[in-house]
Design an enzyme around this catalytic site. Sequence first.
Site, PDB file in Angstrom:
ATOM      1  N   GLN A 333       0.828  -1.214   0.000  1.00  0.00           N
ATOM      2  CA  GLN A 333       0.000   0.000   0.000  1.00  0.00           C
ATOM      3  C   GLN A 333       0.863   1.264   0.000  1.00  0.00           C
ATOM      4  O   GLN A 333       0.540   2.248  -0.671  1.00  0.00           O
ATOM      5  CB  GLN A 333      -0.925  -0.005   1.219  1.00  0.00           C
ATOM      6  N   GLU A 360       2.653 -26.174   8.023  1.00  0.00           N
ATOM      7  CA  GLU A 360       3.063 -26.608   9.363  1.00  0.00           C
ATOM      8  C   GLU A 360       2.042 -26.202  10.430  1.00  0.00           C
ATOM      9  O   GLU A 360       2.392 -25.841  11.550  1.00  0.00           O
ATOM     10  CB  GLU A 360       4.475 -26.110   9.694  1.00  0.00           C
ATOM     11  N   GLU A 364      -5.714 -21.522  12.254  1.00  0.00           N
ATOM     12  CA  GLU A 364      -6.828 -22.088  13.014  1.00  0.00           C
ATOM     13  C   GLU A 364      -6.352 -23.231  13.917  1.00  0.00           C
ATOM     14  O   GLU A 364      -6.783 -23.348  15.083  1.00  0.00           O
ATOM     15  CB  GLU A 364      -7.911 -22.566  12.054  1.00  0.00           C
TER      16      GLU A 364
END
Length: 376
Positions: A333, A360, A364
């Site tokens: 950006q 790996e 979650e």
Amino acid sequence: MDFLLSEEQLQVEDMVRNLARKEFAPKAALVDEESRYPAENMSRLAELGLLGMLYPVGYGGSEAGPIAYSVALREVAGACASTGVGMAVTNMVGEAIFRFGTEEQRRAYLPLLSGGKGAGAFALTEPGAGSDAGGLATFAREDGDTFVIDGSKVFITNGGNACVSIVMAVTQKSPRRISAFLVPPGTPGYSVGKREHKMGLKGSDTVSLSFDGCRVPKSSMLGKPGEGLKIALAALDGGRIGIASQAIGIARAAVSAAVEYAKDRRQFGRPISEFQAIQWMLADAATELDAAQLLAYRAASLKEKGVPFAKEASMAKVFATEAGNRACHKAVQVLGGYGYIREYPVERHLRDIKVTTIYEGTSEVQRLVISRSLLR
């Protein structure tokens, strides 16, 4: 509490930073563009003892320790992320063989790995078993003094350039047992499939592996029968410190590029670094990366002391990889349209860092590890 690296660790940092910036960074864009495995970089890492940092000199390693390894990997990944992941998995495989292998297995494979005779591959993931590591379908059938392996693996880093692969396979269906095997290239029935065309880490060798009546001696089993999942999880705990370090290195490189660009780029009659909007993006990114670095150092320090570190490794990985992704987005950006073209490195850093939240152990899964540790 001492937040400073030791003299030896600072020497490693300085040595690897010089190597990475002078030799790896200048050709990183070409490695990416050509999707070329950086074999010459891996050879240089071997020459400097950076492919066996987690096991003793007696087996060809450098025994630098988890903190020095984290620092070295960060510097390599910041220069060439494809080289960084090759280095990471090779060190992880070597450490697993040292920890769980027999003396014969250590003597056979550790000097090869540290000497750059081939990379290490960790063959766990399958088409139907990703985050569910216990759901493997690959089966190893006992037959006399051998095991016969049938099945397939996917997304295996270093698979086409490995001198040995740690292969996880079911050895008993009821009760279910998973075991680990050391399989060298050229073993009959073992074949390397197509190389994946990836979004990032394009120089990294990521392939599928097939096992069709692949017969290996019983002496190739790593650890005891049924210890495969234990070995895999132990390797991944340490590997997560490595992934956090990779992400920090990549993101630092992106932020550094954005800082230099912001100083030079002029709009409205002055450098864009003088605009608060740019300053705050850079400040937020730098702050999050420093916090990520402290988490990675804590996990590496605990590992070096020989105390449990699984929760801390997961914390380091989930925070560093997600903060690193945010930092790379901010870097793009800051550069605006130039951040979106390949003339500048930040778009490559953004593509390279994305997978750190996936491999790996996804973000979650890391949150599951952390929450289970809190709630047990």
